[in-house]
Design a protein around this motif. Structure first.
Motif, short mmCIF file in Angstrom:
data_model
loop_
_atom_site.label_atom_id
_atom_site.label_comp_id
_atom_site.label_asym_id
_atom_site.label_seq_id
_atom_site.Cartn_x
_atom_site.Cartn_y
_atom_site.Cartn_z
N ARG A 1 -74.53 -0.40 -46.13
CA ARG A 1 -74.24 0.05 -44.77
C ARG A 1 -75.33 0.92 -44.13
N CYS A 2 -76.11 1.62 -44.94
CA CYS A 2 -76.98 2.66 -44.39
C CYS A 2 -78.48 2.38 -44.58
N CYS B 1 -81.26 1.44 -42.02
CA CYS B 1 -81.72 2.41 -41.02
C CYS B 1 -82.21 3.73 -41.60
N HIS B 2 -81.87 4.01 -42.86
CA HIS B 2 -82.24 5.31 -43.45
C HIS B 2 -82.89 5.13 -44.81
N SER C 1 -80.29 16.84 -36.42
CA SER C 1 -79.78 17.21 -35.09
C SER C 1 -79.66 18.72 -34.91
N ARG D 1 -73.47 8.46 -33.92
CA ARG D 1 -74.18 9.48 -33.16
C ARG D 1 -75.37 8.82 -32.50
N MET E 1 -76.77 5.54 -33.78
CA MET E 1 -76.12 5.23 -35.07
C MET E 1 -74.70 4.75 -34.83
C1 HEC Z 1 -78.30 0.96 -36.98
C2 HEC Z 1 -78.98 2.03 -37.67
C3 HEC Z 1 -78.15 3.05 -38.45
C4 HEC Z 1 -77.25 2.82 -39.46
C5 HEC Z 1 -76.76 1.47 -40.02
C6 HEC Z 1 -76.87 4.12 -39.97
N1 HEC Z 1 -77.50 5.11 -39.25
FE1 HEC Z 1 -77.38 7.12 -39.58
N2 HEC Z 1 -78.52 7.47 -37.96
C7 HEC Z 1 -79.13 6.51 -37.18
C8 HEC Z 1 -79.82 7.14 -36.07
C9 HEC Z 1 -80.61 6.43 -34.97
C10 HEC Z 1 -79.60 8.54 -36.23
C11 HEC Z 1 -80.07 9.66 -35.29
C12 HEC Z 1 -78.93 9.91 -34.31
C13 HEC Z 1 -79.24 10.98 -33.25
O1 HEC Z 1 -79.46 12.14 -33.66
O2 HEC Z 1 -79.25 10.63 -32.08
C14 HEC Z 1 -78.79 8.70 -37.43
C15 HEC Z 1 -78.42 9.92 -37.92
C16 HEC Z 1 -77.79 10.13 -39.14
C17 HEC Z 1 -77.56 11.40 -39.78
C18 HEC Z 1 -77.99 12.76 -39.24
C19 HEC Z 1 -76.95 13.29 -38.26
C20 HEC Z 1 -77.37 14.58 -37.62
O3 HEC Z 1 -76.46 15.31 -37.18
O4 HEC Z 1 -78.57 14.86 -37.54
C21 HEC Z 1 -76.92 11.16 -40.95
C22 HEC Z 1 -76.43 12.18 -41.98
C23 HEC Z 1 -76.75 9.73 -41.06
N3 HEC Z 1 -77.29 9.12 -39.95
C24 HEC Z 1 -76.15 9.09 -42.12
C25 HEC Z 1 -75.89 7.72 -42.16
C26 HEC Z 1 -75.11 7.07 -43.20
C27 HEC Z 1 -74.54 7.78 -44.40
C28 HEC Z 1 -75.05 5.74 -42.88
C29 HEC Z 1 -74.29 4.64 -43.60
C30 HEC Z 1 -72.84 4.75 -43.54
C31 HEC Z 1 -75.80 5.55 -41.65
N4 HEC Z 1 -76.29 6.77 -41.24
C32 HEC Z 1 -75.99 4.33 -41.02
C33 HEC Z 1 -79.09 5.14 -37.39
C34 HEC Z 1 -78.29 4.50 -38.33
#
Ligand code: HEC
Length: 110
Positions: free
Chosen positions: A39-40, A43-44, A68, A85, A88
């Protein structure tokens, strides 16, 4: 170390604390790793704080604040995973409680 001597000049960062090796994960953390991969991971990065489509998540819980600026704790991170968020997506309807808690357990190992 050359990096340290130019730290102030070029903003070179000290190394992140190491993640727990995959071979040492508990069964719960290992299940969370599988959730992360499916799932993650697109992107990460789990092993870097460099950005992919979202910020790198190495040492996520070892630093006081998330990218953030929100506090790096279970409440906040669970909220971001459930509701998304910015760019995301939300995973609240995709992951059940067990998958979510396994994922959080894995994120603690980063
Ligand atoms: C389609 C791409 C995408 C996927 C899939 C994704 N993320 Fe993200 N994630 C992002 C983006 C873009 C941001 C930055 C969001 C913002 O601050 O505007 C982010 C931010 C975050 C943050 C930081 C939040 C903060 O408050 O700074 C965390 C923790 C995170 N993701 C965890 C996850 C986890 C765990 C998963 C899997 C369940 C996941 N992400 C799946 C794109 C993704």
């Amino acid at each position: 170390m050359a990096c340290a001597s130019v730290l102030l000049l070029v903003g070179c960062k000290p190394p992140l604390p190491p993640s727990k090796p995959l071979s040492e994960l508990t069964p719960q953390e290992n299940s969370g790793y599988a959730v992360f991969q499916s799932r993650c991971a697109r992107c990460h990065y789990a092993n870097s704080d460099s950005g992919l489509r979202g910020p790198g998540l190495q040492a996520l819980y070892k630093q006081p604040y998330l990218p953030s600026g929100a506090p790096a704790n279970d409440d906040r991170i669970t909220y971001v995973i459930r509701y998304g968020r910015g760019m995301m997506p939300a995973f609240g309807s995709d992951l059940d409680e067990r998958q979510l808690s396994n994922l959080i357990a894995y994120l603690h190992t980063l």
